[in-house]
Design an enzyme around this catalytic site. Sequence first.
Site, PDB file in Angstrom:
ATOM      1  N   LYS A 206      41.894  40.305  26.543  1.00 21.09           N
ATOM      2  CA  LYS A 206      41.621  41.629  25.971  1.00 21.09           C
ATOM      3  C   LYS A 206      42.395  41.793  24.658  1.00 21.09           C
ATOM      4  O   LYS A 206      41.840  42.195  23.650  1.00 21.09           O
ATOM      5  CB  LYS A 206      42.020  42.697  26.990  1.00 21.09           C
ATOM      6  CG  LYS A 206      41.774  44.098  26.543  1.00 21.09           C
ATOM      7  CD  LYS A 206      42.098  45.069  27.668  1.00 21.09           C
ATOM      8  CE  LYS A 206      42.220  46.482  27.146  1.00 21.09           C
ATOM      9  NZ  LYS A 206      42.708  47.403  28.164  1.00 21.09           N
ATOM     10  N   GLU A 212      50.350  32.659  26.834  1.00 21.77           N
ATOM     11  CA  GLU A 212      49.887  31.597  27.739  1.00 21.77           C
ATOM     12  C   GLU A 212      48.429  31.246  27.452  1.00 21.77           C
ATOM     13  O   GLU A 212      48.054  30.073  27.375  1.00 21.77           O
ATOM     14  CB  GLU A 212      50.007  32.066  29.203  1.00 21.77           C
ATOM     15  CG  GLU A 212      51.424  32.343  29.669  1.00 21.77           C
ATOM     16  CD  GLU A 212      51.858  33.796  29.438  1.00 21.77           C
ATOM     17  OE1 GLU A 212      51.465  34.395  28.413  1.00 21.77           O
ATOM     18  OE2 GLU A 212      52.589  34.317  30.284  1.00 21.77           O
ATOM     19  N   GLY A 267      42.819  45.582  32.269  1.00 21.88           N
ATOM     20  CA  GLY A 267      42.629  44.162  32.583  1.00 21.88           C
ATOM     21  C   GLY A 267      42.272  43.918  34.040  1.00 21.88           C
ATOM     22  O   GLY A 267      41.302  43.218  34.365  1.00 21.88           O
ATOM     23  N   ARG A 268      43.043  44.510  34.948  1.00 15.47           N
ATOM     24  CA  ARG A 268      42.829  44.213  36.375  1.00 15.47           C
ATOM     25  C   ARG A 268      41.585  44.904  36.948  1.00 15.47           C
ATOM     26  O   ARG A 268      41.263  44.731  38.114  1.00 15.47           O
ATOM     27  CB  ARG A 268      44.080  44.548  37.185  1.00 15.47           C
ATOM     28  CG  ARG A 268      44.605  45.962  37.013  1.00 15.47           C
ATOM     29  CD  ARG A 268      46.012  46.106  37.613  1.00 15.47           C
ATOM     30  NE  ARG A 268      46.622  47.390  37.298  1.00 15.47           N
ATOM     31  CZ  ARG A 268      47.274  47.652  36.175  1.00 15.47           C
ATOM     32  NH1 ARG A 268      47.387  46.737  35.240  1.00 15.47           N
ATOM     33  NH2 ARG A 268      47.822  48.848  35.988  1.00 15.47           N
ATOM     34  N   GLU A 353      50.421  45.915  40.572  1.00 15.03           N
ATOM     35  CA  GLU A 353      50.585  46.188  39.142  1.00 15.03           C
ATOM     36  C   GLU A 353      50.215  47.647  38.847  1.00 15.03           C
ATOM     37  O   GLU A 353      50.718  48.249  37.908  1.00 15.03           O
ATOM     38  CB  GLU A 353      49.725  45.232  38.311  1.00 15.03           C
ATOM     39  CG  GLU A 353      50.211  45.103  36.875  1.00 15.03           C
ATOM     40  CD  GLU A 353      49.587  43.941  36.119  1.00 15.03           C
ATOM     41  OE1 GLU A 353      50.209  42.874  36.068  1.00 15.03           O
ATOM     42  OE2 GLU A 353      48.474  44.094  35.596  1.00 15.03           O
ATOM     43  N   HIS A 384      48.408  30.527  62.288  1.00 18.72           N
ATOM     44  CA  HIS A 384      49.193  29.341  62.628  1.00 18.72           C
ATOM     45  C   HIS A 384      50.414  29.225  61.728  1.00 18.72           C
ATOM     46  O   HIS A 384      50.996  28.148  61.619  1.00 18.72           O
ATOM     47  CB  HIS A 384      48.318  28.088  62.529  1.00 18.72           C
ATOM     48  CG  HIS A 384      47.212  28.121  63.536  1.00 18.72           C
ATOM     49  ND1 HIS A 384      47.327  27.571  64.792  1.00 18.72           N
ATOM     50  CD2 HIS A 384      45.998  28.722  63.497  1.00 18.72           C
ATOM     51  CE1 HIS A 384      46.204  27.789  65.471  1.00 18.72           C
ATOM     52  NE2 HIS A 384      45.382  28.499  64.708  1.00 18.72           N
ATOM     53  N   LYS A 512      58.217  39.417  29.235  1.00 15.21           N
ATOM     54  CA  LYS A 512      57.418  38.787  28.179  1.00 15.21           C
ATOM     55  C   LYS A 512      58.208  38.730  26.882  1.00 15.21           C
ATOM     56  O   LYS A 512      58.270  37.709  26.213  1.00 15.21           O
ATOM     57  CB  LYS A 512      56.161  39.637  27.912  1.00 15.21           C
ATOM     58  CG  LYS A 512      54.905  39.161  28.566  1.00 15.21           C
ATOM     59  CD  LYS A 512      53.740  39.884  27.868  1.00 15.21           C
ATOM     60  CE  LYS A 512      52.518  39.986  28.736  1.00 15.21           C
ATOM     61  NZ  LYS A 512      51.493  40.860  28.158  1.00 15.21           N
TER      62      LYS A 512
END
Length: 547
Positions: A206, A212, A267-268, A353, A384, A512
Amino acid sequence: MQNRTSLPSWKKLTSHADEIKQQHMSELFKQDPKRFEKFSIQLAPFLVDYSKNLISDSTMDLLINLAIESDVEAWREKMFNGEKINRTEDRAVLHTALRNRSETPLILEGKDINVDVQLALDKMKKFSDKVRQGLWKGYSGKRITDVVNIGVGGSNLGPQMVTEALKQYSDNSVNVHYVSNVDGTQIANVLRPLNPEKVLFIVSSKTFTTTETMTNAKTAMKWLVSSSFDQSAIAKHFVAVSSNKKNATEFGIDEENIFDMWDWVGGRFSLWSAIGLPIAIDLGFERFIELLEGAYELDQHFCNTPLEENAPVILALLSVWNCTFLGAQSQAILPYDQSLHMLSAYLQQAEMESNGKSVAWDGKSISYSTVPSIWGELGINGQHAFYQYLHQSNNVVPADFIGSVESVTPVQGHHETLMANFFAQTQALMQGVDETQVRADLKAKGRTQDYIDKVAPHKVHKGNRPTNTILMKRISPRSLGSLIALYEHKIFVQGIILQICSFDQWGVELGKGLANNIQEELSTGQLSEQHDSSTTGLINFYQSYTK
Ligand code: G6Q
């Protein structure tokens, strides 16, 4: 601003919580044969059963009052109408507009944003059709066989989770891969088997500033150019999804290969936008539209159903009940459907978030506990591994169990075993087994008294552990769209009730910024004086090996 703790319903819920903690769900079930009917909601794609929570009629009445006193309905309207409810970033929150299937205009700053959304969808359709039909060619004239989506966080988790969940609906005309980690191992592994002539990269960011993603995109560009020996190949192999056209074009991506995003999509919450491009390429545009339609159906349910029958509202209230009033600290997401193997990772971001914050709308510290930490795993694998903790630890972990009536990949004999476990677990977590029963069972098995005395306390399960069950008819683009929207709205309502700014993420920024400084130090070898002794020691140790 009125603090939630001063609301009448809040005060009543606080004392009600002390009373109900003395009760056991298994007793509540015995007392009320209609408990399941009363505390479950049936929607077209799934059933939501919330009867296995430590709640009574009075609890639900009080919780609904809390929603009313918190003005949930008014806030819902504000969100859907495009008011700037993302107050710290001064933005509207309109992911719902991306999947709006009605014709009613939605005016934002004098512009009908439905028009922009439709244009963006048209562009996605054209492009995804072209790639899927082999009409979009690479630099050497070969068709694209592999798409690599480069993006992180909200620009990765949603589309990747959906791609994984709907694998059975893909015709595999193109293989879709995801690279999110800046650890070079991931991109190296993804690119190793691929032929640059046939790969298309989608750089999803965005902001188009995320280090990254930019690092991975640069590596991908180098990889392409070292094969094609030609910068002009980039136009045939790189597209971007971004609201920052300037950075994307400066990066080398052709303007016509940039898919728009808007400020009003977080974003999410963005998989419904062009961030969902890899989904459309993988499944075909029609399936992508079905995903949007499923979400829209849930939006309609959220907007038009009374609070007491409103699934996202109820789930949000129960989360507040379990965490804020009954003290649970975490919540497990436990899908009994292989397709949903990334759901807990996706919801972890979506909820944590959004609502993992400790300051209220007015900037004052929040005195109550807000949202739980979200974690989880596929149900059977979890059984398990960590279910021991769910059943017998001192910490109560409310859990959402999500399963499907019909498997998307029927293999004889498998689904019933899976679902038998699905049903058994919530029953066991709710009922538990007391010591009298444990002793009677051991006795019936012919165990000695010594053995019974030694082992019985260890076999006691207190039960009374809250779960919600979401039983889907079948995973499909439509039902998955509804499921995701269910959780999105749950998170929204939770935020309103807890007075949290759900749509910012300042907590991601601090680290960041520091990483940028440290990266500078690592590349110049010049340490700043400002680190604590631990950080300085760690960096020195690292550099002593890299020098
Ligand atoms: C999501 C967050 C965050 C964001 C990533 C990627 O709501 O804001 O996860 O999506 O940091 O950001 P870009 O898309 O800007 O690269």
